[in-house]
Write a protein that holds these residues in place. Structure first.
Motif, PDB file in Angstrom:
ATOM      1  N   GLN A  34       0.652  -1.114  -0.038  1.00  0.00           N
ATOM      2  CA  GLN A  34      -0.073  -0.137  -0.027  1.00  0.00           C
ATOM      3  C   GLN A  34       0.889   1.377  -0.176  1.00  0.00           C
ATOM      4  O   GLN A  34       0.357   2.015  -0.518  1.00  0.00           O
ATOM      5  N   PHE A  65       3.885   1.719  -1.153  1.00  0.00           N
ATOM      6  CA  PHE A  65       4.718   1.387  -2.331  1.00  0.00           C
ATOM      7  C   PHE A  65       6.209   1.249  -2.166  1.00  0.00           C
ATOM      8  O   PHE A  65       6.652   0.033  -2.783  1.00  0.00           O
ATOM      9  N   GLN A 109       3.439   6.391  -8.566  1.00  0.00           N
ATOM     10  CA  GLN A 109       4.297   5.678  -7.702  1.00  0.00           C
ATOM     11  C   GLN A 109       3.644   4.316  -7.506  1.00  0.00           C
ATOM     12  O   GLN A 109       4.254   3.167  -7.519  1.00  0.00           O
ATOM     13  N   GLN A 110       2.249   3.928  -7.574  1.00  0.00           N
ATOM     14  CA  GLN A 110       1.516   2.641  -7.367  1.00  0.00           C
ATOM     15  C   GLN A 110       1.683   2.083  -8.409  1.00  0.00           C
ATOM     16  O   GLN A 110       1.992   0.865  -8.592  1.00  0.00           O
ATOM     17  N   ARG A 111       1.725   2.620  -9.764  1.00  0.00           N
ATOM     18  CA  ARG A 111       1.974   1.837 -11.233  1.00  0.00           C
ATOM     19  C   ARG A 111       3.202   1.305 -11.186  1.00  0.00           C
ATOM     20  O   ARG A 111       3.533   0.138 -11.531  1.00  0.00           O
ATOM     21  N   PRO A 118      -4.021  -2.761  -4.641  1.00  0.00           N
ATOM     22  CA  PRO A 118      -3.271  -2.124  -5.913  1.00  0.00           C
ATOM     23  C   PRO A 118      -3.715  -1.282  -6.715  1.00  0.00           C
ATOM     24  O   PRO A 118      -2.885  -0.498  -7.287  1.00  0.00           O
ATOM     25  N   THR A 119      -5.197  -0.928  -6.547  1.00  0.00           N
ATOM     26  CA  THR A 119      -5.765   0.060  -7.429  1.00  0.00           C
ATOM     27  C   THR A 119      -6.197   1.172  -6.683  1.00  0.00           C
ATOM     28  O   THR A 119      -7.216   2.169  -7.170  1.00  0.00           O
ATOM     29  N   ASN A 133      -5.010   4.139  -5.582  1.00  0.00           N
ATOM     30  CA  ASN A 133      -4.787   5.469  -6.069  1.00  0.00           C
ATOM     31  C   ASN A 133      -4.650   5.665  -7.667  1.00  0.00           C
ATOM     32  O   ASN A 133      -4.069   6.801  -7.907  1.00  0.00           O
TER      33      ASN A 133
END
Length: 240
Positions: free
Chosen positions: A104, A106, A161-163, A182-183, A185
């Motif tokens: 969560q 990153f 950053q999440q991607r 994972p999705t 943000n």
């Protein structure tokens, strides 16, 4: 509707025993109350499942047991048939390299570019940039970061950053992929695009477990759902 490889029968196994096995697991931090109680389930090899439940239900703690950040207070957790409670410390790095984790928060290395963050699992495995450079560029284009390949994490938005963290987790095609919200943000279109990436990875043989509050995302894939409430695994349902 996307259909993961083994979603139609969660008891099927593509190998000798499940990738993950929990048997009557309890977990507590220090002397506090149990955050997980009497948890029993399997993740068959090559399966795709969701984990859901309200905040504080114990989802992140359950994931931490799978990727070996914690050990259970009682009960059995096994990975690939190995009891994690008796696993020697020296064996942990090799096991962890078989597991991709999307955190969560990153956990990108702030001094490395997006490219180098994503490449890190491959570099640790001893691969040369000539072996993986084109694959990383292709993956970053897929997750919408092709134009940010040389950027440092502090210059990225939360969604970027999440991607990047997702790309790093999947680049080595791990045997198990653990994804914690994972999705959370990204916008709905990107969430669906990333979900297709997880489904494709699953079709290639990776066991996938996604923790999510996103009901629409969960319902978009015909996969089993593990539901946690107050530290207990109440029931197994289908997402669609």
């Amino acid at each position: 509707m996307d259909q993961p490889s083994n979603a139609s029968n969660p008891t099927d196994e593509a190998g000798p025993g499940p990738a993950v096995h929990f048997d009557n697991v309890g977990m507590r931090y220090g002397r506090g109350p149990e955050v997980l109680s009497d948890i029993s389930f399997d993740l068959p090899r090559g399966s795709f499942q969701f984990l859901t439940g309200p905040s504080g239900a114990g989802k992140t703690s359950l994931l931490r047991l799978i990727y070996l950040a914690e050990r259970p207070s009682r009960g059995l957790v096994s990975l690939f048939g190995e009891d994690t409670s008796v696993m020697e410390r020296g064996a942990l790095p090799a096991f962890r390299r078989r597991i991709g984790v999307i955190f969560q928060d990153f956990r990108l290395l702030q001094h490395l570019s997006v490219f180098d963050n994503v490449a890190l699992p491959l570099r640790v495995a001893g691969q040369n940039v000539r072996q993986y450079g084109e694959d990383i560029v292709e993956l970053l284009n897929w997750v919408g970061l092709g134009h940010r390949i040389d950027a440092l994490p502090p210059t990225l938005s939360g969604g970027e950053q999440q991607r990047a963290a997702i790309a790093r987790a999947v680049v080595s095609r791990p045997e198990i992929l653990i994804a914690d919200e994972p999705t959370g943000n990204v916008d709905p279109d990107m969430a669906r695009r990333l979900l297709r990436l997880f489904v494709e990875l699953n079709r290639l043989g990776t066991t996938v477990l996604i923790a999510s509050h996103d009901i629409a995302l969960i319902r978009s894939v015909n996969a089993p759902v593990l539901e946690l409430a107050e530290g207990r695994l109440n029931r197994r349902a289908r997402s669609a």
